[in-house]
Design a protein around this motif. Structure first.
Motif, PDB file in Angstrom:
ATOM      1  N   GLN A 156       0.436  -1.305  -0.219  1.00  2.54           N
ATOM      2  CA  GLN A 156       0.411   0.019  -0.201  1.00  2.54           C
ATOM      3  C   GLN A 156       0.932   1.317  -0.305  1.00  2.54           C
ATOM      4  OE1 GLN A 156      -1.967   0.965   3.522  1.00  2.54           O
ATOM      5  NE2 GLN A 156      -3.314   2.397   2.595  1.00  2.54           N
ATOM      6  N   LEU A 157       0.753   2.606  -0.497  1.00  6.35           N
ATOM      7  CA  LEU A 157       1.044   3.369  -0.593  1.00  6.35           C
ATOM      8  C   LEU A 157      -0.325   4.825  -0.793  1.00  6.35           C
ATOM      9  CD1 LEU A 157       3.649   3.528  -4.251  1.00  6.35           C
ATOM     10  CD2 LEU A 157       4.298   3.333  -1.370  1.00  6.35           C
ATOM     11  N   ALA A 158       0.115   5.669   0.287  1.00  2.00           N
ATOM     12  CA  ALA A 158      -0.922   6.396   0.196  1.00  2.00           C
ATOM     13  C   ALA A 158      -0.028   8.058   1.133  1.00  2.00           C
ATOM     14  CB  ALA A 158      -1.289   6.194   1.818  1.00  2.00           C
ATOM     15  N   ALA A 159      -1.085   8.828   0.135  1.00  2.00           N
ATOM     16  CA  ALA A 159      -0.542  10.187   0.995  1.00  2.00           C
ATOM     17  C   ALA A 159      -1.170  11.143   1.604  1.00  2.00           C
ATOM     18  CB  ALA A 159       0.169  11.496  -0.355  1.00  2.00           C
ATOM     19  N   SER A 160      -1.301  11.994   2.461  1.00  2.57           N
ATOM     20  CA  SER A 160      -2.552  12.564   3.197  1.00  2.57           C
ATOM     21  C   SER A 160      -1.829  13.875   3.451  1.00  2.57           C
ATOM     22  CB  SER A 160      -2.495  11.596   4.535  1.00  2.57           C
ATOM     23  OG  SER A 160      -1.327  12.027   5.534  1.00  2.57           O
ATOM     24  N   VAL A 161      -2.726  15.097   3.177  1.00  9.50           N
ATOM     25  CA  VAL A 161      -2.524  16.038   2.959  1.00  9.50           C
ATOM     26  C   VAL A 161      -3.405  16.807   4.604  1.00  9.50           C
ATOM     27  CG1 VAL A 161      -2.556  18.750   2.134  1.00  9.50           C
ATOM     28  CG2 VAL A 161      -1.782  16.737   0.723  1.00  9.50           C
ATOM     29  N   THR A 162      -3.425  17.815   5.561  1.00 14.66           N
ATOM     30  CA  THR A 162      -3.974  18.022   6.140  1.00 14.66           C
ATOM     31  C   THR A 162      -3.277  19.472   6.753  1.00 14.66           C
ATOM     32  OG1 THR A 162      -3.641  16.101   7.800  1.00 14.66           O
ATOM     33  CG2 THR A 162      -4.556  18.247   8.982  1.00 14.66           C
ATOM     34  N   GLN A 163      -5.126  20.254   6.326  1.00 15.83           N
ATOM     35  CA  GLN A 163      -4.845  21.705   5.985  1.00 15.83           C
ATOM     36  C   GLN A 163      -5.593  22.164   6.751  1.00 15.83           C
ATOM     37  OE1 GLN A 163      -3.665  24.308   4.819  1.00 15.83           O
ATOM     38  NE2 GLN A 163      -3.772  25.575   6.119  1.00 15.83           N
ATOM     39  N   PRO A 164      -5.076  23.069   8.146  1.00 12.92           N
ATOM     40  CA  PRO A 164      -6.540  23.726   9.026  1.00 12.92           C
ATOM     41  C   PRO A 164      -6.951  24.612   8.629  1.00 12.92           C
ATOM     42  CG  PRO A 164      -3.794  22.933   9.942  1.00 12.92           C
ATOM     43  CD  PRO A 164      -3.965  23.137   8.350  1.00 12.92           C
ATOM     44  N   ILE A 165      -8.762  24.665   8.941  1.00 12.76           N
ATOM     45  CA  ILE A 165      -8.958  25.578   8.373  1.00 12.76           C
ATOM     46  C   ILE A 165      -9.913  26.608   9.698  1.00 12.76           C
ATOM     47  CG2 ILE A 165     -11.513  25.608   7.002  1.00 12.76           C
ATOM     48  CD1 ILE A 165     -10.936  22.897   5.858  1.00 12.76           C
ATOM     49  N   PHE A 166     -10.559  25.691  10.187  1.00 13.22           N
ATOM     50  CA  PHE A 166     -10.994  26.683  11.895  1.00 13.22           C
ATOM     51  C   PHE A 166     -10.611  25.533  12.561  1.00 13.22           C
ATOM     52  CE2 PHE A 166     -14.349  27.618  14.696  1.00 13.22           C
ATOM     53  CZ  PHE A 166     -14.035  29.244  14.776  1.00 13.22           C
ATOM     54  N   ALA A 167      -9.893  26.342  13.865  1.00 15.76           N
ATOM     55  CA  ALA A 167      -9.257  26.033  15.106  1.00 15.76           C
ATOM     56  C   ALA A 167      -9.858  26.978  16.619  1.00 15.76           C
ATOM     57  CB  ALA A 167      -7.983  26.454  15.074  1.00 15.76           C
ATOM     58  N   GLY A 168     -10.842  28.278  16.443  1.00 13.22           N
ATOM     59  CA  GLY A 168     -11.174  28.918  16.765  1.00 13.22           C
ATOM     60  C   GLY A 168      -9.410  29.964  17.447  1.00 13.22           C
ATOM     61  N   GLY A 169      -9.034  30.134  16.624  1.00 12.85           N
ATOM     62  CA  GLY A 169      -7.609  31.147  16.918  1.00 12.85           C
ATOM     63  C   GLY A 169      -6.857  30.732  17.619  1.00 12.85           C
ATOM     64  N   ARG A 170      -6.448  29.672  17.937  1.00 18.38           N
ATOM     65  CA  ARG A 170      -5.861  29.129  18.847  1.00 18.38           C
ATOM     66  C   ARG A 170      -5.101  28.693  18.221  1.00 18.38           C
ATOM     67  NH1 ARG A 170     -10.013  25.135  20.340  1.00 18.38           N
ATOM     68  NH2 ARG A 170      -9.263  23.029  18.475  1.00 18.38           N
ATOM     69  N   LEU A 171      -4.902  29.115  16.674  1.00 16.85           N
ATOM     70  CA  LEU A 171      -3.001  28.739  15.803  1.00 16.85           C
ATOM     71  C   LEU A 171      -2.632  30.266  16.172  1.00 16.85           C
ATOM     72  CD1 LEU A 171      -3.717  26.446  12.880  1.00 16.85           C
ATOM     73  CD2 LEU A 171      -2.914  26.064  15.437  1.00 16.85           C
ATOM     74  N   GLN A 172      -3.228  31.065  15.434  1.00 15.58           N
ATOM     75  CA  GLN A 172      -3.002  32.609  15.891  1.00 15.58           C
ATOM     76  C   GLN A 172      -2.828  32.890  17.021  1.00 15.58           C
ATOM     77  OE1 GLN A 172      -2.019  34.058  13.259  1.00 15.58           O
ATOM     78  NE2 GLN A 172      -1.560  35.781  14.475  1.00 15.58           N
ATOM     79  N   ALA A 173      -3.178  32.280  17.841  1.00 11.67           N
ATOM     80  CA  ALA A 173      -3.066  32.217  19.934  1.00 11.67           C
ATOM     81  C   ALA A 173      -1.489  31.923  20.279  1.00 11.67           C
ATOM     82  CB  ALA A 173      -4.115  32.297  20.580  1.00 11.67           C
ATOM     83  N   ARG A 174      -1.284  31.067  19.196  1.00 12.01           N
ATOM     84  CA  ARG A 174      -0.119  29.934  19.437  1.00 12.01           C
ATOM     85  C   ARG A 174       1.473  30.981  18.990  1.00 12.01           C
ATOM     86  NH1 ARG A 174      -1.343  23.978  17.867  1.00 12.01           N
ATOM     87  NH2 ARG A 174      -3.055  23.262  19.919  1.00 12.01           N
ATOM     88  N   THR A 175       0.707  31.534  17.802  1.00 14.86           N
ATOM     89  CA  THR A 175       1.873  32.429  17.376  1.00 14.86           C
ATOM     90  C   THR A 175       2.163  33.682  18.198  1.00 14.86           C
ATOM     91  OG1 THR A 175       1.739  31.682  14.977  1.00 14.86           O
ATOM     92  CG2 THR A 175       2.850  33.439  15.097  1.00 14.86           C
ATOM     93  N   ASP A 176       1.326  34.399  18.372  1.00 14.37           N
ATOM     94  CA  ASP A 176       0.798  35.441  19.645  1.00 14.37           C
ATOM     95  C   ASP A 176       1.563  35.291  20.821  1.00 14.37           C
ATOM     96  OD1 ASP A 176      -0.262  36.837  16.941  1.00 14.37           O
ATOM     97  OD2 ASP A 176      -1.679  36.565  18.392  1.00 14.37           O
ATOM     98  N   GLN A 177       1.536  34.317  20.849  1.00 10.26           N
ATOM     99  CA  GLN A 177       2.322  33.911  22.771  1.00 10.26           C
ATOM    100  C   GLN A 177       3.825  33.418  22.432  1.00 10.26           C
ATOM    101  OE1 GLN A 177       0.631  29.888  24.395  1.00 10.26           O
ATOM    102  NE2 GLN A 177      -1.638  30.944  23.871  1.00 10.26           N
ATOM    103  N   ALA A 178       4.273  32.536  21.163  1.00 13.99           N
ATOM    104  CA  ALA A 178       5.458  32.913  20.266  1.00 13.99           C
ATOM    105  C   ALA A 178       6.010  34.532  20.536  1.00 13.99           C
ATOM    106  CB  ALA A 178       5.801  31.862  19.981  1.00 13.99           C
ATOM    107  N   THR A 179       5.835  35.188  19.556  1.00 14.37           N
ATOM    108  CA  THR A 179       6.240  36.763  19.672  1.00 14.37           C
ATOM    109  C   THR A 179       5.992  37.441  20.296  1.00 14.37           C
ATOM    110  OG1 THR A 179       5.090  36.734  17.693  1.00 14.37           O
ATOM    111  CG2 THR A 179       5.574  38.415  17.924  1.00 14.37           C
ATOM    112  N   ALA A 180       5.476  37.548  21.838  1.00 11.42           N
ATOM    113  CA  ALA A 180       5.328  37.582  22.884  1.00 11.42           C
ATOM    114  C   ALA A 180       6.179  37.404  23.770  1.00 11.42           C
ATOM    115  CB  ALA A 180       3.735  38.013  23.631  1.00 11.42           C
ATOM    116  N   ARG A 181       6.845  36.448  23.883  1.00  9.33           N
ATOM    117  CA  ARG A 181       7.798  35.139  24.694  1.00  9.33           C
ATOM    118  C   ARG A 181       9.503  35.773  23.961  1.00  9.33           C
ATOM    119  NH1 ARG A 181       4.581  31.089  24.811  1.00  9.33           N
ATOM    120  NH2 ARG A 181       5.238  29.770  22.857  1.00  9.33           N
TER     121      ARG A 181
END
Length: 460
Positions: A337-362
């Motif tokens: 078997q061969l397989a390829a999977s792609v995962t693209q976040p669409i909506f996470a309630g702002g959590r991903l941007q919040a993590r970026t903001d946290q890292a920038t603030a740190r």
């Protein structure tokens, strides 16, 4: 060409990183020190400036057995393991799996087919491969952060090493100072007791009054009372030094610390060349550690940003499966078997941007912390240079004071023997001389401690 273009595109994407480019924060530094560290700092073994062999041996012992250093070394090994684990993400994961099972299905269910044996065996052997494409630098940024954390832990160990050597030197000279004070006090008590025995005979002969005798007894007792606190402090300092050296509880309790027993020493000549560039201070371990923490925070911004972009995983499996063990490795039993999977976040309630903001603030916080660490370092150096110079001046003044009071005591005794001065004048002169000699010993200890603090401030 059709093979080269996809390969080139893959390399280009794999090299992509979303972490901002690191730039060292700008700091306004003085051009050079007014004075700098002695030449003994070239190999890092700055404590040799004291020319004290027992101290050299104690520092080497402490650098091998101190518990704080052992903890720092273990943290380095832990950080190195974390880095190796993250860098393993650059490579595919390969695992093998074998399965042998015997199963019976129910004959009273809708999924049972007549004519199919309800009992069967299953044999499988698989080789599985999986690989995550690091198109947006998530793994690379994680490795950069872990590498910076490793360097920070190594610098932390050097900071502990530097502080430990300075503390051992200061404790050692504090112990020597207490040795000298105890010895001086004992000699003074012995002289007072001899003088008191003579005055008692004079009192019995009616030459002096009881008032004069009682004064001598009180002064002798006052000097004798100085001994127990000094001996207590010496025991405490020796035990504390044993802990710094990393000795066993038995050695701390029963053993002693070898030390030089030379009294009436003077500080060695200063060897402080001028014109050393102040940028050398940026090599100080705590400054290197602070900058490496900042670099790690900068890389973690790339990790947070990469989580907003697609993740692509490639998986493959190759194996054999058969209901009969004898047919397991035959050609018809091969499965793949061969397989390829792609995962693209669409909506996470702002959590991903919040993590970026946290890292920038740190990162902003660590920039401020790095600048504060530099400010503190230069402040410590300026203070250490001033204390080192002033402590030498204090020692010279206390030495002159002790010499003058020694002459004062000699003259007071002559005046007393000739009947010009009273016994009280002699007692005051003896009391002043003892205090001056103890102050001179303390001034020498402070000068030696100031040298250790200077080397620590300059990063060794």
């Amino acid at each position: 060409m059709r093979r080269i273009l996809p390969s080139s595109l893959f390399v280009l994407l794999a090299a992509c990183s979303l972490a901002p480019k690191y730039e060292r924060p700008a700091v306004e530094l003085p051009q050079a020190w007014k004075e700098s560290a002695p030449r003994y700092a070239e190999d890092g073994r700055w404590w040799r400036i004291y020319n004290d062999d027992p101290l050299n041996q104690l520092v080497e012992e402490g650098l091998k057995g101190n518990a704080d250093l052992l903890v720092a070394a273990a943290r380095i090994d832990e950080a190195r393991g974390i880095l190796a684990e993250i860098e393993g993400g650059y490579y595919p994961t390969v695992d093998a799996r074998g399965l042998a099972s015997r199963q019976k299905i129910s004959e009273r269910t809708a999924t049972f087919f007549p004519g199919v044996p309800p009992q069967y065996s299953d044999y499988r052997a698989n080789l599985n491969v999986s690989y995550d494409l690091d198109l947006f630098g998530r793994i690379r940024s994680s490795a950069d952060a872990a590498r910076a954390e490793l360097a920070a832990n190594e610098s932390s160990r050097e900071a502990v090493r530097l502080a430990l050597a300075a503390q051992i030197a200061k404790s050692y000279f504090a112990l020597r100072s207490l040795d000298e004070q105890v010895d001086l006090t004992r000699k003074t008590v012995s002289l007072r007791e001899e003088a008191l025995a003579l005055q008692r005979r004079r009192f019995q002969g009616g030459i002096i009054s009881e008032f004069d005798l009682r004064q001598l007894e009180a002064e002798t007792a006052a000097v004798r009372a100085l001994l127990p606190p000094l001996e207590r402090d010496r025991e405490r300092e020796e035990s504390a030094l044993g802990v710094l050296l990393g000795r066993s509880p038995r050695l701390i309790f029963e053993g002693g610390v070898t030390r030089t027993l030379a009294y009436d020493e003077t500080p060695g000549p200063a060897s402080l060349p001028v014109g050393i560039p102040s940028e050398l201070l940026l090599r100080r371990p705590d400054l290197v550690e602070a900058e490496q923490r900042l670099m790690a925070a900068n890389a973690r911004i790339g990790i947070a940003r990469a989580e907003m972009f697609p993740s692509i995983s490639l998986t493959g499996a190759y194996g054999v499966a058969s209901s009969q063990l004898s047919n397991l490795f035959s050609a018809p039993a091969i499965a793949w078997q061969l397989a390829a999977s792609v995962t693209q976040p669409i909506f996470a309630g702002g959590r991903l941007q919040a993590r970026t903001d946290q890292a920038t603030a740190r990162e902003r916080a660590l920039v401020a912390q790095y600048q504060k660490t530099i400010q503190t370092a230069f402040s410590e150096v300026r203070t250490a240079l001033a204390v080192q110079a002033r402590s030498r001046e204090s020692f010279d003044a206390e030495s002159a004071r002790a010499a003058a009071l020694a002459d004062t005591l000699r003259l007071a005794r002559l005046r007393y023997q000739n009947g010009v001065a009273s016994q009280l004048d002699v007692i005051d002169a003896e009391r002043g001389l003892l205090a001056a000699r103890i102050a001179r010993i303390e001034a020498l200890r402070a000068q030696r401690a100031a040298v250790a603090d200077l080397f620590r401030a300059l990063g060794g």
